[in-house]
Design a protein around this motif. Sequence first.
Motif, mmCIF file in Angstrom:
data_model
loop_
_atom_site.group_PDB
_atom_site.id
_atom_site.type_symbol
_atom_site.label_atom_id
_atom_site.label_comp_id
_atom_site.label_asym_id
_atom_site.label_seq_id
_atom_site.Cartn_x
_atom_site.Cartn_y
_atom_site.Cartn_z
ATOM 1 N N GLY A 34 0.867 -1.196 0.084
ATOM 2 C CA GLY A 34 0.016 -0.218 0.021
ATOM 3 C C GLY A 34 0.803 1.428 0.328
ATOM 4 O O GLY A 34 0.464 2.438 -0.429
ATOM 5 N N GLY A 35 2.088 1.292 0.591
ATOM 6 C CA GLY A 35 3.069 2.140 0.599
ATOM 7 C C GLY A 35 3.454 2.757 -0.599
ATOM 8 O O GLY A 35 3.763 4.140 -1.061
ATOM 9 N N LEU A 36 3.354 2.028 -1.896
ATOM 10 C CA LEU A 36 3.770 2.191 -3.234
ATOM 11 C C LEU A 36 3.016 3.339 -3.576
ATOM 12 O O LEU A 36 3.199 4.031 -4.712
ATOM 13 C CB LEU A 36 3.967 1.037 -3.979
ATOM 14 C CG LEU A 36 4.898 -0.042 -3.564
ATOM 15 C CD1 LEU A 36 5.046 -1.233 -4.456
ATOM 16 C CD2 LEU A 36 6.356 0.643 -3.549
ATOM 17 N N ALA A 37 1.797 3.535 -3.430
ATOM 18 C CA ALA A 37 0.925 4.584 -3.611
ATOM 19 C C ALA A 37 1.544 5.837 -3.666
ATOM 20 O O ALA A 37 1.341 6.809 -4.345
ATOM 21 C CB ALA A 37 -0.439 4.628 -2.917
ATOM 22 N N LEU A 38 2.448 6.169 -2.683
ATOM 23 C CA LEU A 38 3.329 7.392 -2.561
ATOM 24 C C LEU A 38 4.207 7.483 -3.588
ATOM 25 O O LEU A 38 4.815 8.800 -3.641
ATOM 26 C CB LEU A 38 3.798 7.491 -1.108
ATOM 27 C CG LEU A 38 2.596 7.552 -0.119
ATOM 28 C CD1 LEU A 38 3.472 7.390 1.350
ATOM 29 C CD2 LEU A 38 2.076 8.918 -0.137
ATOM 30 N N LEU A 39 4.562 6.726 -4.439
ATOM 31 C CA LEU A 39 5.573 6.635 -5.344
ATOM 32 C C LEU A 39 5.583 8.072 -6.220
ATOM 33 O O LEU A 39 6.360 8.667 -6.813
ATOM 34 C CB LEU A 39 5.743 5.585 -6.260
ATOM 35 C CG LEU A 39 7.026 5.207 -6.981
ATOM 36 C CD1 LEU A 39 8.292 5.196 -6.100
ATOM 37 C CD2 LEU A 39 6.809 3.904 -7.777
ATOM 38 N N LEU A 40 4.308 8.391 -6.832
ATOM 39 C CA LEU A 40 4.136 9.373 -7.476
ATOM 40 C C LEU A 40 3.410 10.743 -6.931
ATOM 41 O O LEU A 40 2.903 11.380 -7.708
ATOM 42 C CB LEU A 40 2.984 9.053 -8.797
ATOM 43 C CG LEU A 40 3.894 7.954 -9.624
ATOM 44 C CD1 LEU A 40 2.912 7.461 -10.687
ATOM 45 C CD2 LEU A 40 5.018 8.477 -10.305
ATOM 46 N N LEU A 41 3.712 10.708 -5.648
ATOM 47 C CA LEU A 41 3.189 11.834 -4.938
ATOM 48 C C LEU A 41 3.605 13.447 -5.310
ATOM 49 O O LEU A 41 2.546 14.102 -5.840
ATOM 50 C CB LEU A 41 3.588 11.562 -3.254
ATOM 51 C CG LEU A 41 3.485 13.008 -2.574
ATOM 52 C CD1 LEU A 41 1.953 13.164 -2.414
ATOM 53 C CD2 LEU A 41 4.357 12.931 -1.243
ATOM 54 N N ASN A 42 4.795 13.439 -5.721
ATOM 55 C CA ASN A 42 5.300 14.756 -6.299
ATOM 56 C C ASN A 42 4.594 15.113 -7.557
ATOM 57 O O ASN A 42 4.156 16.283 -7.943
ATOM 58 C CB ASN A 42 6.773 14.674 -6.883
ATOM 59 C CG ASN A 42 7.772 14.378 -5.732
ATOM 60 O OD1 ASN A 42 7.373 14.020 -4.466
ATOM 61 N ND2 ASN A 42 8.893 14.791 -5.909
ATOM 62 N N PHE A 43 4.009 14.051 -8.279
ATOM 63 C CA PHE A 43 3.223 14.350 -9.818
ATOM 64 C C PHE A 43 1.869 14.420 -9.405
ATOM 65 O O PHE A 43 1.223 15.128 -10.119
ATOM 66 C CB PHE A 43 3.778 13.487 -10.638
ATOM 67 C CG PHE A 43 5.287 13.454 -11.046
ATOM 68 C CD1 PHE A 43 5.750 14.396 -11.869
ATOM 69 C CD2 PHE A 43 5.949 12.623 -10.492
ATOM 70 C CE1 PHE A 43 6.908 14.525 -11.968
ATOM 71 C CE2 PHE A 43 7.370 12.439 -10.735
ATOM 72 C CZ PHE A 43 7.802 13.332 -11.644
ATOM 73 N N ALA A 44 1.339 13.594 -8.417
ATOM 74 C CA ALA A 44 -0.111 13.845 -8.237
ATOM 75 C C ALA A 44 -0.265 15.246 -7.479
ATOM 76 O O ALA A 44 -1.643 15.589 -7.344
ATOM 77 C CB ALA A 44 -0.531 12.737 -7.028
#
Length: 160
Positions: A127-137
């Motif tokens: 579930g933590g992998l959802a943060l991978l694109l935080l900068n772009f989201a």
Amino acid sequence: MESSPAPKLTLIAPAPGFRRFGAFVHEGFFLVALVFIAMLLVTRLAGGELKGYSRTIGQVFLFLVMGGYFIWQWTNGRRTLAQKTWSLALRTATGATLDVRSAALRYLTAWIGPAMALGAYTAIGRGGLALLLLNFAWIFVDRDGQTLHDRIAGTRLVRV
């Protein structure tokens, strides 16, 4: 003696989302090649296998190689090949080209999402992998449609 008013800052509109995404994917292909060549070099120097300290040194080397590539390309008005292809450039909020400090800050802050994803993955699993694109989201919540790392570094990806 009368003082003149401070000059107005000219804010530059961010590049359209489809161009940013296209350049992001395009840059990914170059990055894969750069990482492959850098890791080939490190693996050869380590005797063919990376384990223990040599693995950590290899990861730090990759981080520095990618940082050197991006910081060099983003400064003094230079652009990466993907930015040239998609007619994009990095500028400050006033329209100036980036200096080394701004480019380095942008590179380092671009790692916020991946670092948080790694920490969350370690703590809670997939579930933590959802943060991978935080900068772009961040584009979807930012009032000016900027990425998180551009907001922090005071830079803008603009169409030229």
